[in-house]
Design a protein around this motif. Sequence first.
Motif, PDB file in Angstrom:
ATOM      1  N   GLY A  43       0.780  -1.232   0.000  1.00  8.60           N
ATOM      2  CA  GLY A  43       0.000   0.000   0.000  1.00  8.60           C
ATOM      3  C   GLY A  43       0.810   1.280   0.000  1.00  8.60           C
ATOM      4  N   LEU A  44       2.139   1.173  -0.111  1.00  8.96           N
ATOM      5  CA  LEU A  44       2.954   2.388  -0.147  1.00  8.96           C
ATOM      6  C   LEU A  44       2.839   3.027  -1.522  1.00  8.96           C
ATOM      7  CD1 LEU A  44       4.993   3.986   1.639  1.00  8.96           C
ATOM      8  CD2 LEU A  44       6.769   2.903   0.285  1.00  8.96           C
ATOM      9  N   ASP A  45       2.398   4.260  -1.545  1.00  8.98           N
ATOM     10  CA  ASP A  45       2.293   5.003  -2.795  1.00  8.98           C
ATOM     11  C   ASP A  45       3.209   6.219  -2.732  1.00  8.98           C
ATOM     12  OD1 ASP A  45       0.974   6.824  -1.128  1.00  8.98           O
ATOM     13  OD2 ASP A  45      -1.013   6.278  -1.856  1.00  8.98           O
ATOM     14  N   SER A  46       3.215   7.014  -3.781  1.00  7.52           N
ATOM     15  CA  SER A  46       4.149   8.137  -3.857  1.00  7.52           C
ATOM     16  C   SER A  46       3.895   9.181  -2.769  1.00  7.52           C
ATOM     17  CB  SER A  46       4.112   8.788  -5.237  1.00  7.52           C
ATOM     18  OG  SER A  46       2.813   9.248  -5.540  1.00  7.52           O
ATOM     19  N   MET A  47       2.645   9.397  -2.410  1.00 11.82           N
ATOM     20  CA  MET A  47       2.355  10.371  -1.351  1.00 11.82           C
ATOM     21  C   MET A  47       2.913   9.896  -0.007  1.00 11.82           C
ATOM     22  SD  MET A  47       1.003  12.893  -2.824  1.00 11.82           S
ATOM     23  CE  MET A  47       0.385  13.833  -1.460  1.00 11.82           C
ATOM     24  N   ARG A  48       2.748   8.624   0.287  1.00 12.20           N
ATOM     25  CA  ARG A  48       3.287   8.081   1.531  1.00 12.20           C
ATOM     26  C   ARG A  48       4.810   8.087   1.511  1.00 12.20           C
ATOM     27  NH1 ARG A  48      -1.402   3.912   1.381  1.00 12.20           N
ATOM     28  NH2 ARG A  48      -2.764   4.765   2.992  1.00 12.20           N
ATOM     29  N   LEU A  49       5.390   7.817   0.349  1.00  8.75           N
ATOM     30  CA  LEU A  49       6.847   7.865   0.238  1.00  8.75           C
ATOM     31  C   LEU A  49       7.345   9.275   0.524  1.00  8.75           C
ATOM     32  CD1 LEU A  49       9.630   6.790  -0.359  1.00  8.75           C
ATOM     33  CD2 LEU A  49       9.098   6.953  -2.809  1.00  8.75           C
ATOM     34  N   MET A  50       6.669  10.274   0.008  1.00  6.33           N
ATOM     35  CA  MET A  50       7.080  11.656   0.284  1.00  6.33           C
ATOM     36  C   MET A  50       6.999  11.949   1.779  1.00  6.33           C
ATOM     37  SD  MET A  50       5.864  13.978  -2.967  1.00  6.33           S
ATOM     38  CE  MET A  50       4.137  13.732  -2.732  1.00  6.33           C
ATOM     39  N   HIS A  51       5.982  11.416   2.443  1.00  2.36           N
ATOM     40  CA  HIS A  51       5.856  11.590   3.890  1.00  2.36           C
ATOM     41  C   HIS A  51       7.048  10.957   4.609  1.00  2.36           C
ATOM     42  CE1 HIS A  51       3.868  12.038   7.773  1.00  2.36           C
ATOM     43  NE2 HIS A  51       4.258  10.798   8.022  1.00  2.36           N
ATOM     44  N   LEU A  52       7.432   9.747   4.209  1.00  2.00           N
ATOM     45  CA  LEU A  52       8.589   9.087   4.822  1.00  2.00           C
ATOM     46  C   LEU A  52       9.871   9.885   4.607  1.00  2.00           C
ATOM     47  CD1 LEU A  52       7.960   5.350   3.922  1.00  2.00           C
ATOM     48  CD2 LEU A  52       8.102   6.314   6.232  1.00  2.00           C
ATOM     49  N   VAL A  53      10.057  10.374   3.391  1.00  2.81           N
ATOM     50  CA  VAL A  53      11.258  11.162   3.085  1.00  2.81           C
ATOM     51  C   VAL A  53      11.324  12.381   3.998  1.00  2.81           C
ATOM     52  CG1 VAL A  53      12.335  12.636   1.334  1.00  2.81           C
ATOM     53  CG2 VAL A  53      11.552  10.332   0.726  1.00  2.81           C
ATOM     54  N   GLU A  54      10.221  13.075   4.150  1.00  2.00           N
ATOM     55  CA  GLU A  54      10.203  14.257   5.018  1.00  2.00           C
ATOM     56  C   GLU A  54      10.458  13.879   6.476  1.00  2.00           C
ATOM     57  OE1 GLU A  54      10.329  17.383   4.033  1.00  2.00           O
ATOM     58  OE2 GLU A  54      10.353  16.524   2.025  1.00  2.00           O
ATOM     59  N   LYS A  55       9.907  12.774   6.919  1.00  2.00           N
ATOM     60  CA  LYS A  55      10.123  12.298   8.285  1.00  2.00           C
ATOM     61  C   LYS A  55      11.602  12.001   8.515  1.00  2.00           C
ATOM     62  CE  LYS A  55       8.109   8.963  11.447  1.00  2.00           C
ATOM     63  NZ  LYS A  55       7.009   8.011  11.588  1.00  2.00           N
ATOM     64  N   TRP A  56      12.215  11.301   7.577  1.00  2.00           N
ATOM     65  CA  TRP A  56      13.630  10.953   7.718  1.00  2.00           C
ATOM     66  C   TRP A  56      14.523  12.185   7.580  1.00  2.00           C
ATOM     67  CZ3 TRP A  56      12.580   6.209   4.177  1.00  2.00           C
ATOM     68  CH2 TRP A  56      12.017   5.190   4.952  1.00  2.00           C
ATOM     69  N   ARG A  57      14.162  13.119   6.725  1.00  2.00           N
ATOM     70  CA  ARG A  57      14.921  14.374   6.622  1.00  2.00           C
ATOM     71  C   ARG A  57      14.861  15.161   7.931  1.00  2.00           C
ATOM     72  NH1 ARG A  57      13.151  17.068   0.928  1.00  2.00           N
ATOM     73  NH2 ARG A  57      14.494  15.824  -0.430  1.00  2.00           N
ATOM     74  N   ALA A  58      13.683  15.199   8.534  1.00  2.00           N
ATOM     75  CA  ALA A  58      13.523  15.918   9.801  1.00  2.00           C
ATOM     76  C   ALA A  58      14.420  15.322  10.882  1.00  2.00           C
ATOM     77  CB  ALA A  58      12.063  15.897  10.246  1.00  2.00           C
ATOM     78  N   ARG A  59      14.752  14.067  10.738  1.00  2.00           N
ATOM     79  CA  ARG A  59      15.651  13.396  11.683  1.00  2.00           C
ATOM     80  C   ARG A  59      17.111  13.490  11.257  1.00  2.00           C
ATOM     81  NH1 ARG A  59      12.073   8.014  12.265  1.00  2.00           N
ATOM     82  NH2 ARG A  59      10.434   8.881  13.578  1.00  2.00           N
ATOM     83  N   GLY A  60      17.378  14.198  10.173  1.00  2.00           N
ATOM     84  CA  GLY A  60      18.751  14.430   9.758  1.00  2.00           C
ATOM     85  C   GLY A  60      19.251  13.591   8.606  1.00  2.00           C
ATOM     86  N   ALA A  61      18.413  12.742   8.036  1.00  2.00           N
ATOM     87  CA  ALA A  61      18.850  11.900   6.913  1.00  2.00           C
ATOM     88  C   ALA A  61      18.985  12.749   5.654  1.00  2.00           C
ATOM     89  CB  ALA A  61      17.854  10.782   6.679  1.00  2.00           C
ATOM     90  N   ARG A  62      19.955  12.387   4.856  1.00  2.00           N
ATOM     91  CA  ARG A  62      20.127  13.016   3.541  1.00  2.00           C
ATOM     92  C   ARG A  62      19.511  12.086   2.517  1.00  2.00           C
ATOM     93  NH1 ARG A  62      26.113  15.510   3.159  1.00  2.00           N
ATOM     94  NH2 ARG A  62      25.685  17.291   4.487  1.00  2.00           N
ATOM     95  N   VAL A  63      18.270  12.360   2.167  1.00  2.12           N
ATOM     96  CA  VAL A  63      17.541  11.488   1.249  1.00  2.12           C
ATOM     97  C   VAL A  63      16.560  12.311   0.441  1.00  2.12           C
ATOM     98  CG1 VAL A  63      15.774  10.925   2.969  1.00  2.12           C
ATOM     99  CG2 VAL A  63      16.231   9.325   1.104  1.00  2.12           C
ATOM    100  N   ASP A  64      16.343  11.908  -0.791  1.00  3.92           N
ATOM    101  CA  ASP A  64      15.354  12.530  -1.671  1.00  3.92           C
ATOM    102  C   ASP A  64      14.352  11.476  -2.104  1.00  3.92           C
ATOM    103  OD1 ASP A  64      18.119  13.823  -3.391  1.00  3.92           O
ATOM    104  OD2 ASP A  64      16.867  15.029  -2.061  1.00  3.92           O
ATOM    105  N   PHE A  65      13.204  11.936  -2.505  1.00  3.90           N
ATOM    106  CA  PHE A  65      12.188  11.065  -3.079  1.00  3.90           C
ATOM    107  C   PHE A  65      12.798  10.288  -4.246  1.00  3.90           C
ATOM    108  CE2 PHE A  65       8.961  10.267  -6.260  1.00  3.90           C
ATOM    109  CZ  PHE A  65       7.935   9.686  -5.536  1.00  3.90           C
ATOM    110  N   ALA A  66      13.482  10.995  -5.132  1.00  3.93           N
ATOM    111  CA  ALA A  66      14.054  10.356  -6.324  1.00  3.93           C
ATOM    112  C   ALA A  66      15.091   9.304  -5.962  1.00  3.93           C
ATOM    113  CB  ALA A  66      14.670  11.406  -7.238  1.00  3.93           C
ATOM    114  N   ASP A  67      15.864   9.547  -4.890  1.00  5.36           N
ATOM    115  CA  ASP A  67      16.853   8.554  -4.454  1.00  5.36           C
ATOM    116  C   ASP A  67      16.188   7.210  -4.215  1.00  5.36           C
ATOM    117  OD1 ASP A  67      18.877  10.462  -4.401  1.00  5.36           O
ATOM    118  OD2 ASP A  67      18.745  10.761  -2.230  1.00  5.36           O
ATOM    119  N   LEU A  68      15.113   7.223  -3.439  1.00  5.59           N
ATOM    120  CA  LEU A  68      14.445   5.978  -3.088  1.00  5.59           C
ATOM    121  C   LEU A  68      13.687   5.399  -4.274  1.00  5.59           C
ATOM    122  CD1 LEU A  68      13.185   6.838   0.498  1.00  5.59           C
ATOM    123  CD2 LEU A  68      15.253   5.601  -0.177  1.00  5.59           C
TER     124      LEU A  68
END
Length: 86
Positions: A43-68
Amino acid sequence: MTDTSPSGSAPVLDIESVRADIAELLGEEPAAVGDDDDLRDLGLDSMRLMHLVEKWRARGARVDFADLADLGAPTVRVWSAHLSAS
């Protein structure tokens, strides 16, 4: 869950914390999300992926939607390896 060390270094994004974040977002128990499950099938879709990316960025991860999105099969194993190397 995902934490930063007391010294403020990079976040710990190990396989279990990545699994827990994904499971929480999908409304599942972490045990229901296997290392090699295709997360789109769960059930993971692009909107949920964007949410995860933002969550991980807020914790200091260097990640982009496109990376994943460009890593091939979206799995806990693949993403956690990528995140821990970032």
